[in-house]
Design a protein around this motif. Sequence first.
Motif, short mmCIF file in Angstrom:
data_model
loop_
_atom_site.label_atom_id
_atom_site.label_comp_id
_atom_site.label_asym_id
_atom_site.label_seq_id
_atom_site.Cartn_x
_atom_site.Cartn_y
_atom_site.Cartn_z
N LYS A 1 -98.52 77.32 -45.61
CA LYS A 1 -97.52 77.23 -44.55
C LYS A 1 -98.09 76.87 -43.18
O LYS A 1 -97.38 76.94 -42.18
N VAL B 1 -91.56 75.28 -36.16
CA VAL B 1 -90.54 75.80 -37.09
C VAL B 1 -90.08 74.67 -38.01
O VAL B 1 -90.02 74.83 -39.24
N LYS B 2 -89.81 73.53 -37.42
CA LYS B 2 -89.37 72.36 -38.21
C LYS B 2 -90.43 71.98 -39.24
O LYS B 2 -90.13 71.75 -40.42
N ARG C 1 -92.85 73.83 -40.54
CA ARG C 1 -93.00 74.87 -41.57
C ARG C 1 -91.82 74.89 -42.55
O ARG C 1 -91.97 75.28 -43.70
N ASP C 2 -90.67 74.44 -42.05
CA ASP C 2 -89.48 74.42 -42.91
C ASP C 2 -89.38 73.15 -43.75
O ASP C 2 -88.36 72.90 -44.38
#
Lengths: 342, 329
Positions: free
Chosen positions: A151, A238-239, A241-242
């Motif tokens: 991640k 965040v983007k 990791r998603d």
Amino acid sequence: MSGKHTGSRKAGLSNDDIGPETRLELYRLQVEIRDCEKRANDLFFQNLIKGTSHLSLGQEAIAAGVAMAMQPGDKSFCTYRGHAHTLARGVPMEQVLGELMLRDVGLMRGKGGSMHLTSVEHGVMGSYAIIGAHLPIACGSAWRAQYLGQKDVSVCFFGDGTTNIGAFHEALNFAAIWKLPVVFICENNLYMEYTPIGDVTAVEHPAADRASAYGLERIVVDGNDADVVYRTAQAAFVKARDGGGPSLIECMTYRHSGHSRADPAKYRPEGELEKWLERDPVKIYRERLREFGISEAEITAIDAESKRKVEAATELCKASPPAPAELLTTDVYADGGWSWRN
Amino acid sequence: MAELTYRDAVARAIAQEMERDENVVFLGEDVAKAGGVFKSTVGLYEKFGPRRVRDTPISEQAILGAAMGAAMTGLRPIAEIMFADFVAVCFDYIANEFPKLRYMTNGQLGCPLVVRTGNGGGARFGAQHSQSIENWTMMIPGLKVVAPSSPVDVIGLMAAAVRDDNPVIFHEHKSLYAVKGEVPDGEIIDTLGTAKILRPGKDATILALALMVPRALAAAETLAAEHGIDCEVIDVRSLVPLDTATILASVAKTGRLFTVEENPRLCGWGAEIASIVADEAFWDLDGPIVRITTPHIPLPAADHLEDLALPNAPRIVEKISRVMNGSKR
């Protein structure tokens, strides 16, 4: 540079999305980078740092803001102007200054020098001195994360001048088509080296105005405001990791000193530096802390601690011996040596 | 034991290593769905899927940079640069990035990867798709450099290259892809840095690499039959590390040294070996060291001109027989 600052807080500060703890950390990082870079500059003129060096004076908010948004395990890929990004990941000052001074205490014991700071244990996966080379390398690290289902995010810092080299474009396309968890941070300090970036670039924003060519969002932010950088980087991480793929962030900033040690920056128009000094990231952030009610005592304590750290690191480096002769031929090959024949 | 082409040996070697180690991944232009422009990677995509066998854009810097970033963080990538000539557009990685990483970081990072590339001439592709660039890669500290001449060596040396913790440049020869050879069943693993004596002999040592190996062997047969000269032919196989022990022992036995090199003459790989032999085995030599190379020219496309440029068996025979008979040139 690890360890959170703790101290008394005024009521209501925690309502802000960043919060006082993080803000004090952002301030501390910027001040410590500033003081360490200034010391590097002084050490040059004492002839205690040889070779070249590229300072981030004036650009501290980017290194600090991005690093604060990173998590342990995230990977930094830096350029030859990489002292700031290395310090921001928590690498001790004496290891950075020690490498600049080419002493045994340095991060690579003097084998790499100022332009190649690396500290794998802090996630600093190297500083690369060939413009553009590390953008594809950061893609490869991100590919590994994607392939192994890890991640972490790979973060790649570079200057505005990098946007005109082929590897920049190859890497952006590559990252976009493979949807890699990589975040590209362009520090636009207005000068490629000695030449204004606008004189040699077809678009106004050398990174952001190219983003659409790779299906990426156009992002330009105030790179002298650590809060803005921090929030922008957080959203990009965040983007990534998603599984949302890469981001390209252009941070507007200004280099207070020349390109390198050799450059007095006489090409700058009169008044330009003064105008940007009013927007000095450290000054902006000190005001920010005051706006959020953080006491002068807390601020001056950070300032004083930073100065103390720089002094201690400098003394430690001065006392450190140079790299031993046997390092000359170590680690050319994976067996630890340099043998190319039997 | 089965007969396999050099081309099919490439795919078998990669498959062998991908089956052994999940961290081995493979990327390049047209290598996956199309099976490679030389059809040397046919079946890998079907066998290992799009996660491990990946087509890339025409972006040699992105290919090598991504391979490096993956290698330094835990994978064992194999990257293809379609034609060796294209190494010039991503030479930064070959010259500045892969080989310097371990040294500059004082051993903090390594770069365990393989760059496979279609090297060499003979296919009438002209000056930008025919070069022998093994000497470009030999001169850089931190790289290993391999150039197999037979299907079995392709597999064994590829396996050794993938398992090696250093960056390895793996020169496949385009004009050898169709050549067949016996290959044992089961896993094959060889050792980098080892030359192979393919034909023992007592009168002269001939060193050759890749496509020059079968030509040197053919020349040795003619030299024995028609000139009474018994040549020892050594396939150098690995330029870095270099098996100087095998070379020096052979020169000590024969007293004469010839190199047969496809790279252009100036700073070709044989020049370094000639220098080593002159330094360390001068008193073993009974005559001058002679290099038989491609002249210092770009390669022409025209078949009769390209054939004049590359060393071939008649030229090797002519040169060696004249030199061995005491002629100065």
